[in-house]
Write an enzyme that holds these catalytic residues in place. Structure first.
Site, PDB file in Angstrom:
ATOM      1  N   HIS A   1       0.803  -1.269   0.004  1.00 37.92           N
ATOM      2  CA  HIS A   1       0.007   0.125  -0.098  1.00 37.92           C
ATOM      3  C   HIS A   1       0.839   1.267  -0.031  1.00 37.92           C
ATOM      4  CE1 HIS A   1      -3.629   2.401   0.880  1.00 37.92           C
ATOM      5  NE2 HIS A   1      -2.653   3.242   1.451  1.00 37.92           N
TER       6      HIS A   1
ATOM      7  N   ASP B   1     -15.173   2.183   7.701  1.00 36.17           N
ATOM      8  CA  ASP B   1     -14.155   2.873   7.132  1.00 36.17           C
ATOM      9  C   ASP B   1     -14.590   4.063   5.978  1.00 36.17           C
ATOM     10  OD1 ASP B   1     -11.551   4.271   6.670  1.00 36.17           O
ATOM     11  OD2 ASP B   1     -11.789   3.482   4.768  1.00 36.17           O
TER      12      ASP B   1
ATOM     13  N   ARG C   1     -15.244  12.394   7.795  1.00 37.18           N
ATOM     14  CA  ARG C   1     -13.885  13.037   8.018  1.00 37.18           C
ATOM     15  C   ARG C   1     -13.564  14.249   7.056  1.00 37.18           C
ATOM     16  NH1 ARG C   1      -9.930   8.522   8.217  1.00 37.18           N
ATOM     17  NH2 ARG C   1      -8.311  10.368   8.500  1.00 37.18           N
TER      18      ARG C   1
ATOM     19  N   SER D   1      -7.554   3.772   9.500  1.00 34.08           N
ATOM     20  CA  SER D   1      -8.426   3.699   8.251  1.00 34.08           C
ATOM     21  C   SER D   1      -7.711   3.034   6.879  1.00 34.08           C
ATOM     22  CB  SER D   1      -8.571   5.163   7.593  1.00 34.08           C
ATOM     23  OG  SER D   1      -9.054   5.128   6.342  1.00 34.08           O
TER      24      SER D   1
ATOM     25  N   LYS E   1      -8.292  -1.403   6.254  1.00 37.27           N
ATOM     26  CA  LYS E   1      -8.655  -2.108   4.687  1.00 37.27           C
ATOM     27  C   LYS E   1      -7.678  -3.072   4.323  1.00 37.27           C
ATOM     28  CE  LYS E   1      -9.025   2.279   3.603  1.00 37.27           C
ATOM     29  NZ  LYS E   1      -8.982   3.454   3.000  1.00 37.27           N
TER      30      LYS E   1
END
Ligand code: URA
Ligand code: CA
Length: 441
Positions: free
Chosen positions: A82, A161, A168, A183, A187
C-alpha cells in the site's frame, strides 16, 4: 451504553474501552448513530489523540465491520502493498509483476485516483480492455494461476471506514495520524494478505508534509499490523518531486513498462525495487534484501517481469499487444512544451500542484464519479537540483481539451521554483520501519 457518554469521555481525554470503540463503529456502520454524534466523536479523537491500544481496537472494529477476505484457497504466503498516495507513483505496476515473477503471490486490492494523486485501478484500465472489476472467485483463481491480480475494493469491505472517511472529509478530521493509520490498516487487514509492505510518502506531494509525521504514521501502521499478526514493514519515501517522470494514466503505465523492459532507470524503479525486496523477504522468497534485489534485477534482465505483466493484462481482459505497441493506447491530440523562464537550478517542485495540473487536464477526478481521460498528463523533464536554462523544456503537456491547458500552465507556474542554488535536502528513502523498530521513538 450511550454515545453521548462515549463522546464526553473522549472529549475529556479519558481512555476508551474496546467495547466503547466497538459500540461506536458498529452503531455508525449500521446507521444507528447519527452523523452529528459521529462528527463530534471524531473531532474529540482529533484533539485528544487515540492511544496505541485505542487505535488498535478501532482498527479491529473497522476491519470486522464488513467482510474479511478469506485468501486461504490461495496456496503459500499472500502479499499486499500500500502507498499513502503520491504523484507519478506507479510502484505497484512495476513491483507486482516482478514479485510474482520471483514466485511470491500478490493479491492486491487497489483504489482509484482522487484529487492530485493517481490510482492503480485507473492506470491499469488505461490499457485497452483491462478490467479491475473481478469477482472474488476470479481474483483468487487468477492469483493461483499466475501469481498476481489487481482488483477494486469490494463494497462489502470495511463499510465503517467508508462512512467514517466520508464524514472526516467534510469535518476537517482527516489529517490525524491514529485515524489515518486505522483507516488504512483496517482495509489492509480486511483484504486478507499475510505480509504487508507500506510506502509512506512525505513531502510537498504527500498527505504527510513533514518527515516526523510520516515516521509516526509508519510506526503506528507497522505496530497495528504486528498486533494483528501480519508481518508488516513500512518505508518512508520522498514526495518532494514526482517519483517518476509521467503524471497521467497511460503515460505512467508506459513508464512502468519501460522499467520492466530494462530500458529506464531512476527513482521510480529504485523505490519499486526497494519495496519489492521487502516483500520478497517477508514472503520468504529471499533471505535478505540484497539477495532479493538480485532476484528482481534478474527478473527484469531475463524478461520474466515483463512477461508476467503481459499475463496480468491478458488475465484481466486486456490487449497485451499494447505492451509492445504504445500506439494502441489512447493518444493525446495536443502536445505542448512548458518552457523554463529563467536560468538557475530547479530548487523546488510543489508536487501536489503538479498532480493537480495533470488532474485538471483530465487525468484525475475532482469528484468521485468524474470520468477520466487516460491519454492526458504531464511529463516531467527535470529533477530537483538540476541546472536549468531559460527556454528549455521543463514539462511536456499532453492534452485533449485546449480550454484546460491555461489552468494547467498556471499550476505549473506556481509549482516550480528556480533559484541560484538548491539546498539539496531531500533524499529518496528516509526510513525503514519494521516490527522490531516500530515501537522505538
Ligand atoms: N487514506 C486512507 O485510506 N485513509 C485515510 O484516513 C487517509 C488516507
Ligand atoms: Ca523494539
Amino acid at each position: 451504553m450511550k454515545m453521548t457518554d462515549i463522546i464526553m469521555k473522549k472529549r475529556d481525554s479519558e481512555t476508551l474501552t474496546r467495547e466503547e470503540i466497538k459500540y461506536f463503529v458498529d452503531g455508525y456502520s449500521k446507521c444507528e448513530i447519527p452523523d452529528y454524534q459521529a462528527a463530534a466523536f471524531l473531532m474529540a479523537c482529533y484533539f485528544n489523540e487515540l492511544s496505541h491500544e485505542e487505535t488498535k481496537e478501532l482498527t479491529e472494529a473497522m476491519t470486522y465491520s464488513g467482510d474479511v477476505v478469506d485468501l486461504s484457497p490461495i496456496s503459500g504466503i499472500k502479499a499486499d502493498k500500500h502507498s499513502t498516495g503520491g504523484v507519478a507513483d506507479t510502484t505497484t505496476l512495476v513491483l507486482a509483476p516482478l514479485v510474482a515473477a520471483c514466485g511470491l503471490k500478490l493479491a492486491k486490492m487497489s483504489g482509484r485516483g482522487l484529487g492530485h494523486t493517481g490510482g492503480t485501478l485507473d492506470k491499469l484500465e488505461s490499457i485497452p480492455g483491462v478490467s479491475t472489476a473481478l469477482t472474488m472467485e476470479a481474483f483468487i483463481d487468477q492469483v493461483n494461476d499466475i501469481g498476481v491480480a489487481v482488483m477494486g475494493q469490494t463494497m462489502s469491505l470495511c463499510p465503517a471506514d467508508k462512512k467514517m472517511y466520508e464524514l472526516r472529509d467534510v469535518t476537517a478530521t482527516v489529517d490525524n495520524i491514529p485515524l489515518i493509520a486505522s483507516s488504512i490498516m483496517s482495509k489492509k487487514l480486511a483484504a486478507g494478505a499475510d505480509v504487508i509492505v507500506l510506502d509512506v510518502k512525505t513531502g510537498s506531494g504527500a498527505f504527510m508534509k513533514t518527515l516526523d509525521d510520516a515516521k509516526r504514521l509508519a510506526r503506528t501502521m507497522v505496530e497495528i499490523g504486528k498486533l494483528a499478526g501480519k508481518k508488516t514493514v513500512a518505508m518512508v519515501t520522498d514526495m518532494n518531486q514526482p517519483l517518476g517522470r509521467a503524471i497521467g494514466n497511460a503515460m505512467e503505465v508506459q513508464e512502468a513498462i519501460e522499467i520492466l523492459r530494462g530500458e529506464r532507470e531512476g527513482d521510480l524503479k529504485d523505490v519499486a525495487l526497494d519495496l519489492a525486496s521487502h516483500l520478497l523477504v517477508l514472503g520468504k522468497k529471499a533471505d535478505d534484501k540484497v539477495k532479493a534485489l538480485i532476484m528482481l534485477q534478474k527478473a527484469i534482465a531475463d524478461g520474466s517481469g515483463i512477461k508476467k505483466f503481459k499475463e496480468l493484462v491478458m488475465a484481466q481482459g486486456g490487449d497485451a499487444r499494447a505492451i509492445d505497441d504504445f500506439s494502441l493506447f489512447d493518444q493525446p491530440k495536443i502536445k505542448e512544451d512548458y518552457l523554463c523562464q529563467k536560468d538557475g537550478v530547479l530548487a523546488g517542485m510543489d508536487t501536489e500542484k503538479l498532480g493537480m495540473a495533470s488532474s485538471v487536464l483530465g487525468a484525475g477526478r475532482a469528484e468521485k464519479e468524474d470520468p477520466i481521460d487516460y491519454a492526458v498528463g504531464i511529463w516531467v523533464e527535470k529533477r530537483l537540483g538540476e541546472p536549468v536554462t531559460k527556454g528549455e523544456t521543463l514539462f511536456k503537456i499532453y492534452a485533449n481539451d485546449s480550454s484546460k491547458i491555461a489552468e494547467a500552465r498556471k499550476l505549473l507556474d506556481e509549482a516550480v521554483t528556480i533559484s541560484d542554488r538548491y539546498d539539496g535536502k531531500h533524499q529518496l528513502v528516509y526510513a525503514e520501519i519494521d516490527m522490531d523498530t516500530a515501537d522505538e521513538q
